[in-house]
Design a protein around this motif. Sequence first.
Motif, PDB file in Angstrom:
ATOM      1  N   GLU A  15      33.380  39.726  44.220  1.00 27.17           N
ATOM      2  CA  GLU A  15      33.010  40.405  42.985  1.00 27.17           C
ATOM      3  C   GLU A  15      31.506  40.596  42.970  1.00 27.17           C
ATOM      4  O   GLU A  15      30.746  39.670  42.806  1.00 27.17           O
ATOM      5  CB  GLU A  15      33.431  39.594  41.753  1.00 27.17           C
ATOM      6  CG  GLU A  15      33.146  40.364  40.478  1.00 27.17           C
ATOM      7  CD  GLU A  15      33.551  39.596  39.243  1.00 27.17           C
ATOM      8  OE1 GLU A  15      33.466  40.165  38.150  1.00 27.17           O
ATOM      9  OE2 GLU A  15      33.921  38.426  39.367  1.00 27.17           O
ATOM     10  N   ALA A  32      34.660  44.536  42.379  1.00 23.43           N
ATOM     11  CA  ALA A  32      35.903  44.156  43.031  1.00 23.43           C
ATOM     12  C   ALA A  32      36.565  43.135  42.137  1.00 23.43           C
ATOM     13  O   ALA A  32      35.915  42.406  41.435  1.00 23.43           O
ATOM     14  CB  ALA A  32      35.632  43.593  44.411  1.00 23.43           C
ATOM     15  N   LEU A  33      37.893  43.080  42.129  1.00 25.79           N
ATOM     16  CA  LEU A  33      38.595  42.308  41.113  1.00 25.79           C
ATOM     17  C   LEU A  33      39.114  40.959  41.551  1.00 25.79           C
ATOM     18  O   LEU A  33      39.436  40.126  40.715  1.00 25.79           O
ATOM     19  CB  LEU A  33      39.809  43.120  40.613  1.00 25.79           C
ATOM     20  CG  LEU A  33      39.469  44.352  39.786  1.00 25.79           C
ATOM     21  CD1 LEU A  33      40.737  45.096  39.461  1.00 25.79           C
ATOM     22  CD2 LEU A  33      38.746  43.951  38.538  1.00 25.79           C
ATOM     23  N   ALA A  34      39.246  40.698  42.812  1.00 29.10           N
ATOM     24  CA  ALA A  34      40.027  39.536  43.231  1.00 29.10           C
ATOM     25  C   ALA A  34      39.556  38.251  42.595  1.00 29.10           C
ATOM     26  O   ALA A  34      40.338  37.518  41.996  1.00 29.10           O
ATOM     27  CB  ALA A  34      39.991  39.412  44.746  1.00 29.10           C
ATOM     28  N   ARG A  45      47.896  36.643  44.788  1.00 37.59           N
ATOM     29  CA  ARG A  45      48.971  36.870  45.753  1.00 37.59           C
ATOM     30  C   ARG A  45      49.387  35.545  46.374  1.00 37.59           C
ATOM     31  O   ARG A  45      48.553  34.669  46.598  1.00 37.59           O
ATOM     32  CB  ARG A  45      48.473  37.818  46.841  1.00 37.59           C
ATOM     33  CG  ARG A  45      48.209  39.229  46.358  1.00 37.59           C
ATOM     34  CD  ARG A  45      47.483  40.024  47.431  1.00 37.59           C
ATOM     35  NE  ARG A  45      46.174  39.441  47.695  1.00 37.59           N
ATOM     36  CZ  ARG A  45      45.415  39.815  48.709  1.00 37.59           C
ATOM     37  NH1 ARG A  45      45.825  40.726  49.558  1.00 37.59           N
ATOM     38  NH2 ARG A  45      44.223  39.263  48.891  1.00 37.59           N
ATOM     39  N   PRO A 235      51.179  44.216  37.583  1.00 34.43           N
ATOM     40  CA  PRO A 235      51.370  44.536  39.006  1.00 34.43           C
ATOM     41  C   PRO A 235      51.740  45.991  39.253  1.00 34.43           C
ATOM     42  O   PRO A 235      51.625  46.480  40.378  1.00 34.43           O
ATOM     43  CB  PRO A 235      52.501  43.594  39.422  1.00 34.43           C
ATOM     44  CG  PRO A 235      53.210  43.249  38.156  1.00 34.43           C
ATOM     45  CD  PRO A 235      52.169  43.250  37.090  1.00 34.43           C
ATOM     46  N   PRO A 238      48.215  50.636  39.974  1.00 43.50           N
ATOM     47  CA  PRO A 238      47.707  50.769  41.348  1.00 43.50           C
ATOM     48  C   PRO A 238      46.284  50.244  41.460  1.00 43.50           C
ATOM     49  O   PRO A 238      45.532  50.203  40.477  1.00 43.50           O
ATOM     50  CB  PRO A 238      47.771  52.275  41.606  1.00 43.50           C
ATOM     51  CG  PRO A 238      47.768  52.900  40.250  1.00 43.50           C
ATOM     52  CD  PRO A 238      48.489  51.943  39.358  1.00 43.50           C
ATOM     53  N   ALA A 239      45.916  49.842  42.665  1.00 50.61           N
ATOM     54  CA  ALA A 239      44.607  49.229  42.894  1.00 50.61           C
ATOM     55  C   ALA A 239      43.471  50.110  42.407  1.00 50.61           C
ATOM     56  O   ALA A 239      42.499  49.622  41.824  1.00 50.61           O
ATOM     57  CB  ALA A 239      44.444  48.914  44.380  1.00 50.61           C
ATOM     58  N   ALA A 240      43.582  51.416  42.610  1.00 48.79           N
ATOM     59  CA  ALA A 240      42.506  52.322  42.228  1.00 48.79           C
ATOM     60  C   ALA A 240      42.294  52.380  40.719  1.00 48.79           C
ATOM     61  O   ALA A 240      41.220  52.773  40.257  1.00 48.79           O
ATOM     62  CB  ALA A 240      42.774  53.718  42.768  1.00 48.79           C
ATOM     63  N   ARG A 242      42.954  49.649  38.572  1.00 51.87           N
ATOM     64  CA  ARG A 242      42.969  48.328  37.942  1.00 51.87           C
ATOM     65  C   ARG A 242      41.693  48.040  37.155  1.00 51.87           C
ATOM     66  O   ARG A 242      41.748  47.441  36.079  1.00 51.87           O
ATOM     67  CB  ARG A 242      43.212  47.254  38.997  1.00 51.87           C
ATOM     68  CG  ARG A 242      44.603  47.322  39.614  1.00 51.87           C
ATOM     69  CD  ARG A 242      44.842  46.229  40.627  1.00 51.87           C
ATOM     70  NE  ARG A 242      44.935  44.914  40.017  1.00 51.87           N
ATOM     71  CZ  ARG A 242      46.014  44.458  39.371  1.00 51.87           C
ATOM     72  NH1 ARG A 242      47.081  45.224  39.249  1.00 51.87           N
ATOM     73  NH2 ARG A 242      46.024  43.241  38.868  1.00 51.87           N
ATOM     74  N   GLN A 243      40.546  48.454  37.679  1.00 55.91           N
ATOM     75  CA  GLN A 243      39.322  48.189  36.942  1.00 55.91           C
ATOM     76  C   GLN A 243      39.295  48.953  35.620  1.00 55.91           C
ATOM     77  O   GLN A 243      38.964  48.402  34.574  1.00 55.91           O
ATOM     78  CB  GLN A 243      38.092  48.553  37.770  1.00 55.91           C
ATOM     79  CG  GLN A 243      36.772  48.145  37.113  1.00 55.91           C
ATOM     80  CD  GLN A 243      36.628  46.640  36.970  1.00 55.91           C
ATOM     81  OE1 GLN A 243      36.922  45.902  37.898  1.00 55.91           O
ATOM     82  NE2 GLN A 243      36.195  46.189  35.806  1.00 55.91           N
ATOM     83  N   ARG A 246      41.602  47.342  33.185  1.00 52.79           N
ATOM     84  CA  ARG A 246      41.046  46.101  32.644  1.00 52.79           C
ATOM     85  C   ARG A 246      40.024  46.401  31.551  1.00 52.79           C
ATOM     86  O   ARG A 246      40.046  45.793  30.482  1.00 52.79           O
ATOM     87  CB  ARG A 246      40.407  45.288  33.763  1.00 52.79           C
ATOM     88  CG  ARG A 246      39.857  43.945  33.308  1.00 52.79           C
ATOM     89  CD  ARG A 246      39.121  43.242  34.421  1.00 52.79           C
ATOM     90  NE  ARG A 246      38.605  41.950  33.979  1.00 52.79           N
ATOM     91  CZ  ARG A 246      37.648  41.283  34.598  1.00 52.79           C
ATOM     92  NH1 ARG A 246      37.084  41.774  35.692  1.00 52.79           N
ATOM     93  NH2 ARG A 246      37.232  40.128  34.137  1.00 52.79           N
TER      94      ARG A 246
END
Length: 446
Positions: A15, A32-34, A45, A235, A238-240, A242-243, A246
């Motif tokens: 991040e 980045a979100l992880a 995950r 879930p 999609p990843a693109a 997610r930000q 949020r």
Amino acid sequence: MAIRAPENRPEHGVEVPVSIPPRPLAAMIALALALGLSAAGQEPRPDRDLPDPFRVKKEQVEAGNPLARYVELKRLRPRYLESPMWKPMYPEIELMFEEFLGDPTAGPRGLDLIYGDLKLGPPPEKSPIDACRPAEAAGAILDAVGDRRVVIVGEEHHLPQTRVLMEPLLRGLRGKGFRYFAAETFHREIAATQEAGYPTSKTGTYTADPVFASGVREAIRLGYRLVPYESIPGPDVPAAGRQSARESGQARNIKGRILDEDPHARVFVWVGRGHALKGSLGPDKMMALHLKEISGLDPFTVHASRHVEAIRPEHETPLYRYAAARRLVARPTVFVRRDGRPWSEHEGFDATVFFPRVKLERGRPDWMARDLGRIPYPIPPALLKGKGLRLAQAHYEGEPDAAIPVDQVPIRPGQEVPALMLPRGKLRIRVVDEDGSVSGPVSVEI
């Protein structure tokens, strides 16, 4: 600050601190979100070989022994660094837990991980702040808020120093009629903290830092209602996206949980990094802009995450080096224009805060005394008989061990024993060893 960059720097954390550097440097702005989502409570995950670092030694941590988690994580470190899932983020997570334990070197090392080989260039020859006067940050912000009903401050997660604004702003805003304190890090079970009057490991992620925890205590004492508002995309997102999901979800939660229920509410919002921006980073609108659009209120936003000291000068913003070289930053500072408005380098913020360089005194950062009014107190010799890594903790009398201490600091073998930095009041001090053995407590009054 007498801190050296590690000779063998682990891989970057995932991040990146959101900052608003000069426009030519806009390419460095990234999210980045992880790590952020794991810290916020999202199930990561699955990795059947290793536990989620945020849940290691959960029972011991909830009982008031965060050292147990840190020791176990250090034991498992080689395995985390071999894990495809955890390897990119583990070094930053480990440093974050060191920050919570009170290690003053951990935060700068965390930023060094994130910025890596980034070079921000030399200081400018002149700057817009030349036409401004430096002012104490909290006071200048309070003067500038006016009749705004929402104030948003963006901290640097790795630097407890950026949290020194929290308590004076809580006090000043309470006098202006603010009654709600919403924090990105609060967990949903915040009602238990409100009722108890003190934070625990269940309050939030970053509230494990004693500086943040003291701000939570002050908010409760002043009569604020604590409000969680974090939003974790499902879930199916999609990843693109997610930000963006949020950011918009956070804004909707603040509106739905506070502004819709109390049409006259005044709200103090404490966020991480760029969530306070009334603008976009790349394709994503930030939370403050979403909130402005859906509520019709223009929040007063504060950028307090990037103009800070770094291990390597090239990681410091050119403007920070410019101001520091001219001795303009002797305390948390906002530069005020001739018309009385705070200066900010980006139109999406109403004020930008600069933090002084840090000196270590008795093993602790000088800002704890200067900006928080803490008093250095030597750890009682009777508690120093153990061996190995130990953790000194100070709690208020009347609060249980499970409460986040008012201060804590690691005692490392072969290093000078640091002082505790304590507020006034009746406290008890104890020392926890690696195996969980406790020396003390010893009662003191400051």
